[in-house]
Write an enzyme that holds these catalytic residues in place. Structure first.
Site, short mmCIF file in Angstrom:
data_model
loop_
_atom_site.label_atom_id
_atom_site.label_comp_id
_atom_site.label_asym_id
_atom_site.label_seq_id
_atom_site.Cartn_x
_atom_site.Cartn_y
_atom_site.Cartn_z
N GLU A 243 0.85 -1.19 0.00
CA GLU A 243 0.00 0.00 0.00
C GLU A 243 0.88 1.23 0.00
O GLU A 243 2.06 1.16 0.32
CB GLU A 243 -0.86 0.05 1.27
N LYS A 245 2.24 4.51 1.76
CA LYS A 245 2.38 4.98 3.14
C LYS A 245 1.87 6.41 3.15
O LYS A 245 2.49 7.30 2.58
CB LYS A 245 3.84 4.93 3.60
N ARG A 250 -2.26 8.80 11.99
CA ARG A 250 -2.79 7.47 12.22
C ARG A 250 -4.03 7.59 13.09
O ARG A 250 -4.02 8.33 14.07
CB ARG A 250 -1.71 6.65 12.95
N ARG A 265 -3.08 8.17 17.23
CA ARG A 265 -2.10 7.23 17.77
C ARG A 265 -1.59 7.68 19.12
O ARG A 265 -1.17 6.88 19.94
CB ARG A 265 -0.93 7.10 16.80
N GLU A 294 -5.80 6.05 8.23
CA GLU A 294 -5.09 7.33 8.22
C GLU A 294 -6.08 8.46 8.00
O GLU A 294 -6.93 8.38 7.11
CB GLU A 294 -4.07 7.29 7.07
N ARG A 419 6.72 -4.40 16.42
CA ARG A 419 7.33 -5.73 16.41
C ARG A 419 7.79 -5.98 14.99
O ARG A 419 7.01 -5.91 14.06
CB ARG A 419 6.29 -6.78 16.82
N LYS A 425 7.78 -0.34 6.61
CA LYS A 425 7.57 0.91 5.86
C LYS A 425 8.80 1.17 5.02
O LYS A 425 9.92 0.92 5.46
CB LYS A 425 7.28 2.07 6.80
#
Ligand SMILES: [Zn+2]
Ligand SMILES: [Zn+2]
Lengths: 566, 361
Positions: A243, A245, A250, A265, A294, A419, A425
């Site tokens: 996808e 970025k 967020r 976020r 987003e 993680r 990204k």
């Protein structure tokens, strides 16, 4: 309070993880529930409310310490933290333990002693002498180590150098609960009280979470550069969802029990800033749905979102007016489905979650309708047949108004936190310009004796005009040089100073640096007319004479133009 | 701000120069005649023709600059005639054999403080106040956030820290020349009689201290301890540069601490990566600097090293003294402890030039 200060001191002088976890566990076990709740709140850095600003704290110190203001500023520059500067400067008389409030429990400090200091004397004479007097009284009751902790609580900058992960690990060890469960229970507002502490530590399965409660966000890691000739990720591209970025904020959009919540976020509820998104979710999402995605400003009919600065106009605006809503319309570009029909889908593989999301938000509807449905969009899946095409795709990010690419393992669950392994990204290459060093200022903390904060300029004006082109300040940058280069540049700066303005030195305009940055935006507040996002030094261009540095005109050519501005 | 061209001292590319004596003070490069304030590497550099320094620093200077240097030992207070000037050395209380240098000529007295401190230190001679017309002072810790507690109190904290870990080695980082011996002398005064283990760079400087009659606990080089022998409960003193070297592999789960004035600021300690920071400096703190400048009675003060802008401005605006920051290649002893600061010979890199003379462990 003293116990909490001791915990702070001990954490501060323990570097081993095991030792820190033991200190925290012991504190949680010994503290009263309400004090443990407040300690957790502070240790997790959730004490966002700034009761007194750092600057005001230094002013208050100034009134009682007999030093000139510029010297307190010099001290602050060396220490890098107002709370600690004041703790070091305030008179060190030993406080009288019988007259000190330091022994009162933490919750009394957090609920009764500290908050009134923010509002005292407001109303009649503003932040005046009585606030200073109240803070002075308090300081006189505290030993230096306590003074530091209290100042940090007042300025809202409480950090122990113990990350939230470690605090949660200790809490898990203490309670026997999973870290992920604790994380979930802490999401979306933990108001410290003995009740909140008991709810947080209730056995797994007991009690439901509130309708508003978001899930912990899963964060991507930067894609490591592949070995020469190797694939960037295991398996074929078929196993990965690719996808754009997006360069927005967020968000988690929740529709449960007739209520809608939009969380950032940073775990802030941003419903008031984006009423159109809240309305769209209420109208179009079935009950028991949670989307990850987003928030962007995206004018109707535009092929790409507006640049980030348009979104900034919307952020933090409690009640945006009709004009702003029309100028900067927001959309929620969804890329994950975390809850469906009230069921937690996070353990399901991404492929399944994506299919659910596509069924929920038909892509076509988003593009054709002009109603509230177009507010909720699906983040498109990009086609990538061969890893060799990855870089080519990434280069198209700028044209799509994106920051780069996201690569997500279609077989992976939705995890919490950062993680490595399933979300990557891959940002697009930053822009660069060659600029000339104009001013330097000493850094703070460990760099306090070195000139490490630089201001760079670009050429402006017609070379043929009177006086020729001028260097106009364009960007400040603090990072990017290694220690050796910093030392060398520091020596150069000291020998090539033309003029000094307080802590700032104007240097001979001779050194050229390649600056990298994420983007340029028009700005009326900057003399150059340009605001630079995330500037940093890419390279010291010793090979380049100042005359060959870039011009303001070349910077203007890189400006992010809003789609509606043509 | 440069020194006036007609003064007793001027600044040349080699450093502070006294035309009347045709000699330099703590020169940055080799010169025919060098007057040394003390044996730290940022003040005592090799290669000069002839050196003058305080007798009690001779042992250390010869270890650091070479045993064959032409060195004329001087006693505190002794007035020498060098060229057309009178030169005398006065105790600076900084490290063993450290001096302030007073130059007299043409009816003027100019004092170069070198590095100095005012707190008691059982490992060296106490600071002696000197009056002068013009004073050149250091400003390493010239901010009011730096106020030192007595060395004995800090040593008692170090002792408690060491005793709190009988099952682990206690590894203390301190500058090899001066700080390490000051700590050892303070520990001796606290009654410590256990043997303390030393890194080779510290051990190499112990003899001059013992010869000077400084009372110290028994010490032994770490190299003489058999591999495999447990170091639990032992105190080991090492220079800061050892912290990130393979030398560290010798220790299992050590507790670590760093002793330095920079440790007054939390950030400096955190970046150092040690658990504890003990605040102990061989430089003057803010009150010590102000007291010293006042006691010289100087009408003009020049400030070098570190926070020279802050100190000179404060002296001008609040003490009514003509004061200016003096710019030059004075090695600024930085808060950035990642490079060995005050004593650069302790660091394993080379501006100071004589790191290679140190024993390697
Ligand atoms: Zn020194
Ligand atoms: Zn020095």
């Amino acid at each position: 309070m003293q116990t909490f200060c001791r915990l702070y001191e001990q954490l501060d002088c323990t570097t081993a993880t095991g030792g820190r976890v033991r200190l925290l566990t012991a504190y949680f076990a010994a503290a009263a529930p309400v004090d443990a709740a407040w300690a957790l709140h502070c240790l997790l850095g959730r004490q966002r409310r700034r009761l007194i600003t750092g600057r005001r704290l230094r002013e208050i110190c100034l009134e009682g310490c007999g030093l000139p203001a510029w010297l307190v500023d010099d001290c602050h520059a060396q220490v890098g933290d107002s709370a600690e500067t004041v703790a070091l400067l305030w008179n060190r008389q030993r406080p009288d333990p019988t007259a000190s409030r330091a022994a009162l429990p933490l919750h009394v400090w957090m609920e009764q002693i500290l908050p009134p200091l923010a509002t005292v004397a407001r109303g009649d004479q503003g932040e005046g002498p009585s606030q200073a007097a109240a803070v002075h009284d308090l300081w006189c009751e505290l030993a230096p180590a306590e003074l530091l902790v209290v100042n940090k609580l007042l300025t809202g900058g409480f950090r122990v150098g113990v990350g939230p992960g470690l605090v949660l690990q200790a809490l898990a060890a203490f309670s026997g609960l999973e870290v992920s469960l604790l994380q979930h229970r802490l999401m979306g507002g933990f108001v410290p009280s003995s009740m909140a502490w008991r709810d947080l530590l209730a056995p797994a399965g007991a009690g439901g979470s509130a309708a508003s409660s978001p899930y912990p966000f899963f964060l991507a890691s930067p894609l490591p550069s592949p070995a020469a000739g190797g694939a960037p990720l295991p398996g074929s591209p078929d196993g990965w969802l690719v996808e754009w970025k997006w360069d927005g904020i967020r968000g988690q959009l929740i529709h449960r029990a007739g209520q809608t919540f939009l969380w950032s976020r940073g775990e802030e509820l941003i419903n008031p800033a984006f009423p159109e998104l809240v309305a769209a979710a209420a109208a179009h999402l079935p009950a028991g749905t949670v989307l990850d995605g987003e928030v962007l400003v995206w004018p109707a009919g535009a092929t790409q979102p507006a640049p980030f600065h348009q979104l900034q106009r919307r952020l933090g605006r409690k009640a945006p007016g009709a004009r702003l809503l029309a100028d900067c319309p927001a959309v929620f570009v969804a890329y994950d489905l975390l809850e469906m029909d009230g069921d937690d889908w996070r353990e399901r593989p991404l492929g399944q979650r994506r299919a659910g999301l596509e069924a929920l938000l038909p892509a076509a509807a988003a593009e054709t309708t002009d109603g509230p449905g177009c507010r909720l969009r699906l983040s498109p899946a990009l086609a990538l047949a061969f890893w060799d095409d990855l870089e080519c795709l990434r280069r198209q990010a700028a044209a799509a108004g994106a920051e780069g690419l996201m690569l997500k393992d279609l077989g992976s669950p939705y995890r919490a936190g950062r993680r490595r392994g399933s979300w990557w990204k891959h940002k697009r290459e930053p822009h660069t310009l060659d600029a000339v060093l104009l001013y330097a200022q000493a850094g703070s903390g460990r760099r306090a004796n070195l000139y490490t904060d630089y201001t760079f300029g670009l050429w402006d004006g017609d070379p043929a005009a009177d006086g020729g082109p001028q260097l106009v300040p364009f960007a400040k940058a603090y990072s990017g040089l290694d220690d050796g280069e910093i030392r060398e540049l520091d020596r150069w700066i000291r020998r090539h100073t033309r003029e000094r303005f307080g802590p700032v030195r104007a240097v001979e305009p001779l050194q050229v640096f390649e600056l990298a940055f994420e983007g340029l935006q028009p700005s009326s507040r900057h003399r150059s007319g340009i605001a630079v996002r995330f500037p940093r030094i890419a390279r010291w261009r010793r090979d380049k004479p100042a005359a060959e540095a870039d011009s303001l005109a070349s910077a203007r050519a890189l400006l992010e133009v809003s789609p509606d501005a043509g | 701000m440069p020194l006036p061209p007609d003064g007793l001292l001027t600044l040349t590319p080699q450093g502070l120069y006294c035309p009347a004596a045709e000699a330099w003070i703590d020169p940055w490069r080799p010169v025919p005649r060098a007057l040394l304030t003390h044996a730290h590497a940022d003040h005592a550099r090799p290669g000069s023709g002839r050196y003058w320094a305080v007798a009690s620093s001779e042992g250390i200077l010869r270890r650091r600059l070479g045993s064959g240097i032409a060195l004329l030992p001087v006693e505190y207070g002794q007035r020498l005639r060098i060229g057309g000037a009178r030169v005398s050395f006065h105790s600076a209380g900084h490290v063993l054999g450290s001096a302030q240098i007073l130059v007299e000529a043409g009816g003027e007295r100019w004092l170069v403080s070198g590095d100095y401190k005012r707190c008691a230190d059982p490992s060296c001679e106490a600071f002696a106040p000197v009056t002068a017309d013009v004073c050149i002072t250091e400003a390493t810790f010239a901010l009011p956030i730096y106020r030192w507690r007595p060395g004995r109190e800090v040593a008692a904290e170090v002792l408690a820290w060491w005793r709190s870990a009988p099952d682990r080695p206690s590894l203390l980082f301190a500058y090899a020349f001066g700080k390490a011996q000051r700590l050892l002398a303070e520990l001796a005064l606290l009654g410590v009689a256990d043997e303390i283990l030393l890194h080779g760079a510290v051990e190499a400087l112990m003899d001059p201290y013992r010869e000077a009659g400084v009372q110290l606990p028994p010490t032994r080089p770490l190299t003489s301890v058999a591999r495999g022998e447990s170091l639990a409960g032992r105190l080991v003193i090492a220079p800061p540069a050892a912290q990130h070297s393979p030398w560290m592999q010798r220790f299992r789960r050590p507790q670590t601490a760093f002793v330095s004035g920079w440790m007054a600021v939390r950030g400096a300690r955190r970046r150092r990566g040690v658990e504890r920071g003990f605040v102990l400096s061989d430089h003057a703190d803010w009150p010590g600097l102000l007291q010293t400048v006042r006691e010289t009675g100087a009408r003009q003060v020049y400030v070098t090293h570190g926070q020279s802008d802050s100190l000179s401005r404060y002296l001008r605006e609040h003490e009514g003294v003509a004061a200016e920051a003096l710019e030059g290649d004075f090695v600024v002893e930085r808060g950035d402890v990642e490079r060995g600061d005050a004593d650069r010979a302790d660091a394993d890199h080379g501006d100071a030039g004589n790191a290679d003379l140190l024993p390697v462990v």
